[in-house]
Motif scaffolding. Sequence first.
Motif, PDB file in Angstrom:
ATOM      1  N   ILE A 213       0.993  -1.089  -0.139  1.00  0.00           N
ATOM      2  CA  ILE A 213       0.266   0.611  -0.247  1.00  0.00           C
ATOM      3  C   ILE A 213       0.889   1.315   0.116  1.00  0.00           C
ATOM      4  N   HIS A 214       2.086   1.307   0.893  1.00  0.00           N
ATOM      5  CA  HIS A 214       2.889   2.221   0.517  1.00  0.00           C
ATOM      6  C   HIS A 214       3.673   2.471  -0.160  1.00  0.00           C
ATOM      7  N   GLU A 215       3.720   1.366  -1.305  1.00  0.00           N
ATOM      8  CA  GLU A 215       4.342   1.639  -2.886  1.00  0.00           C
ATOM      9  C   GLU A 215       3.266   2.392  -3.790  1.00  0.00           C
ATOM     10  N   ALA A 216       2.016   1.662  -3.910  1.00  0.00           N
ATOM     11  CA  ALA A 216       1.430   2.598  -4.763  1.00  0.00           C
ATOM     12  C   ALA A 216       0.788   3.862  -4.433  1.00  0.00           C
ATOM     13  N   PHE A 217       0.357   3.645  -2.208  1.00  0.00           N
ATOM     14  CA  PHE A 217      -0.116   5.195  -2.314  1.00  0.00           C
ATOM     15  C   PHE A 217       1.351   5.587  -1.362  1.00  0.00           C
ATOM     16  N   PRO A 218       2.808   6.503  -2.116  1.00  0.00           N
ATOM     17  CA  PRO A 218       3.444   6.875  -1.224  1.00  0.00           C
ATOM     18  C   PRO A 218       3.249   8.201   0.615  1.00  0.00           C
ATOM     19  N   HIS A 219       2.141   8.603  -0.450  1.00  0.00           N
ATOM     20  CA  HIS A 219       1.396   9.860   0.933  1.00  0.00           C
ATOM     21  C   HIS A 219       0.326   9.451   1.902  1.00  0.00           C
ATOM     22  N   ILE A 220      -0.017   7.798   1.902  1.00  0.00           N
ATOM     23  CA  ILE A 220      -0.662   7.113   3.276  1.00  0.00           C
ATOM     24  C   ILE A 220       0.287   6.866   4.398  1.00  0.00           C
ATOM     25  N   LYS A 221       0.187   7.549   5.297  1.00  0.00           N
ATOM     26  CA  LYS A 221       0.815   7.024   6.652  1.00  0.00           C
ATOM     27  C   LYS A 221       0.177   5.760   7.246  1.00  0.00           C
ATOM     28  N   CYS A 222       1.185   4.564   6.601  1.00  0.00           N
ATOM     29  CA  CYS A 222       0.854   3.372   7.015  1.00  0.00           C
ATOM     30  C   CYS A 222       1.639   2.956   8.178  1.00  0.00           C
ATOM     31  N   THR A 223       0.337   2.000   9.346  1.00  0.00           N
ATOM     32  CA  THR A 223       1.000   1.530  10.518  1.00  0.00           C
ATOM     33  C   THR A 223       0.792   0.117  10.583  1.00  0.00           C
TER      34      THR A 223
END
Length: 360
Positions: A213-223
């Motif tokens: 998800i981080h790769e596809a949407f780098p702006h989303i803060k993932c925990t």
Amino acid sequence: MDFSTNGSEESELYHAQIHLYKHIYNFVSSMALKSAVELGIADAIHNHGKPMTLPELASSLKLHPSKVNILYRFLRLLTHNGFFAKTTVKSNGEEEETAYVLTPSSKLLVSGKSTCLSSVVKGALHPISLDLWGVSKKWFHEDKEQTLFECATGENYWDFLNKDSDYLSIFQDAMAADSRLFKLAIQENKHVFEGLESLVDVAGGTGGVAKLIHEAFPHIKCTVFDQPQVVGNLTGNENLNFVSGDMFKSVPSADAVLLKWVLHDWNDELSLKILKKSKEAISHKGKDGKVIIIDISIDDNSDDHGLTELQLEYDVVMLTMFLGKERTKKEWEKLIYDAGFSRYKITPICGFKSLIEVYP
Ligand SMILES: C[S@@+](CC[C@H](N)C(=O)[O-])C[C@H]1O[C@@H](n2cnc3c(N)ncnc32)[C@H](O)[C@@H]1O
């Protein structure tokens, strides 16, 4: 014989016998597949770069000459089952020889590819996963609420897993492999993640899905949120961090909660608790927050017998390992509404799973 037979009864009897025997010996097909993975047959054919004859394959696998015919017999079954295909090649003397090529199913067993699922074969068919079936009769007759796994080993699956580091890494590899295929589902369902500023992957393992998800949407803060023994030693970066805790107590706050391959591990009572904690975690977003569930949704009316069989087999695996369950659409709806959500949308993904968006 107990009953006199006419032509049609005989045919029914023999069909029934074939049906029964096929189910008795299904395990042989599973074990032949496991042997193929352990030997590295798909890798050998892939690395050869062209159709591979039996002697070439046996030599590449470094098999003793006495085992070549055994390899042939395994390949014959695996080819029949769609894992390899046969073609012909001309050998030096211009004689035609049979050679083996990969099929779409065995391409999923080639190491090093993002689509490699060999670790799922190793995990699902590991002796630990199979041995427990030896006590199923005792399990049925015991007046005790426990999994077949506990009945067989005396421990719950998660405790067992955390004590056996080799088996833990097999389990984590299998989970990570399964998650990598999720990349395709993300690409096909980008709209599900668009507009989110933060997401917490609850029981997210070592973070395979969150990384995608981080790769596809780098702006989303993932925990990635999981138990201390799973994420305690992992370090992330500014937009991908690891937090340890217990999802039954609280879930870190975010715009969206992802529950992938999680709720099927738990019965309705515990799944309800996880969903309620997830609802609290997205509460700051009001009606705009969402919970994204990835799990199986069994379609009772499907005419795809093989698909339903796989979903029902998964259900029994979840039952025996965790007292968990795969749910029908009706069961999902009840769970979602009981947890206080107001609406949901189910989208089929990855062939046999579903993505369920759930809104407050
Ligand atoms: C089937 S795995 C799912 C992993 C991940 N979601 C995926 O799809 O790859 C279930 C995960 O639940 C985690 N888990 C079990 N109990 C938990 C708890 N009480 N709190 C947080 N995580 C938990 C396990 O450590 C494991 O990583």
